[in-house]
Design an enzyme around this catalytic site. Sequence first.
Site, PDB file in Angstrom:
ATOM      1  N   SER A 192      74.270  21.003  61.167  1.00  0.00           N
ATOM      2  CA  SER A 192      75.494  21.458  60.501  1.00  0.00           C
ATOM      3  C   SER A 192      75.510  20.990  59.061  1.00  0.00           C
ATOM      4  O   SER A 192      74.962  19.926  58.729  1.00  0.00           O
ATOM      5  CB  SER A 192      76.736  20.916  61.220  1.00  0.00           C
ATOM      6  OG  SER A 192      77.923  21.171  60.479  1.00  0.00           O
ATOM      7  N   TYR A 205      81.519  14.474  65.348  1.00  0.00           N
ATOM      8  CA  TYR A 205      80.679  15.672  65.265  1.00  0.00           C
ATOM      9  C   TYR A 205      79.663  15.545  64.138  1.00  0.00           C
ATOM     10  O   TYR A 205      78.469  15.791  64.313  1.00  0.00           O
ATOM     11  CB  TYR A 205      81.579  16.886  65.044  1.00  0.00           C
ATOM     12  CG  TYR A 205      80.881  18.210  64.834  1.00  0.00           C
ATOM     13  CD1 TYR A 205      80.476  18.985  65.908  1.00  0.00           C
ATOM     14  CD2 TYR A 205      80.666  18.702  63.541  1.00  0.00           C
ATOM     15  CE1 TYR A 205      79.862  20.215  65.720  1.00  0.00           C
ATOM     16  CE2 TYR A 205      80.061  19.923  63.340  1.00  0.00           C
ATOM     17  CZ  TYR A 205      79.652  20.670  64.427  1.00  0.00           C
ATOM     18  OH  TYR A 205      79.042  21.899  64.220  1.00  0.00           O
TER      19      TYR A 205
END
Length: 298
Positions: A192, A205
């Site tokens: 990400s 995350y």
Amino acid sequence: MSSTKSPFQIGWQPEVQHQPLPGKESDLDPQPIYDHVPTWDGGSKLYQAAGKLEGRKAVITGGDSGIGRSTAILFAMEGADSLIAYLESEEKDAQETKKQVEKYGRKCFLFPTDLRKKENCDKVIDEALHKLGAVNILFNNHAYQMMKETILEISDEQWLNTFDTNIHPFFYLSKAVLPHMKQGDTIINNASINAYIGRPDLLDYTSTKGAIVSFTRGLSNQFVGKGIRVNAVAPGPVWTPLIPSTMTDKAIKEFTAPCGRPAQPSEIATVIVFLASTDSSQISGQTIHPNGGTVVNG
């Protein structure tokens, strides 16, 4: 209803909407784009396949929706069969992925399971080897996130669950499949942009995504000499069920990229096709950044 603009036009943005976890593709408004790609004028056209994955066999986690679904469809258009893993609650979306893959003449096997458990990861690979005959491509794609403003708001349970979901299965699945891989096979991990920008409201995350980048580099160094490549992608904002099921109103209103819009899943899936094919034969241990123009280091 969301903007009437094409999702590939500057200024497109979804309206605020929410779903319970894990989110359903079928409930998104508008539906994400899976098998079309942008044209120069901001319109779209059907992805043009070139047989880049003819005869290849793939395992895709989180293949029921979003980037996983689009990857399964583009893989099918390029000639690959797949097995997709997903949660039982996502069965309806998984059936739609299967339908779309079969529309392009390829096989799609379904395997509902909880990948947080090592034994289930082993079962995914065993089932894929049984049904597909081989696994040439592993796309570790699934993920969990939940926004919290500060570390003080993140429970110990959430922290552990995020790591149990986002990074441990990548290890288990890779360890299970690598003894069966050969020269020319590949593993692709979904990281990400948040690993590079350090997004504060997704601390757990973001931490797992950083771990995925390092996992990718180390695993590549172990196997690239055997002709097995390992790479990652680090997408920016992408319109998937993860957005309405985990993000706040404010975050959805700001859900865009420097290019003037969030990505559609198909725009990330084209990068996965590239990394899975011989077009990227000199690329291993790298992270590709389809993030809409955010400049990052690494």
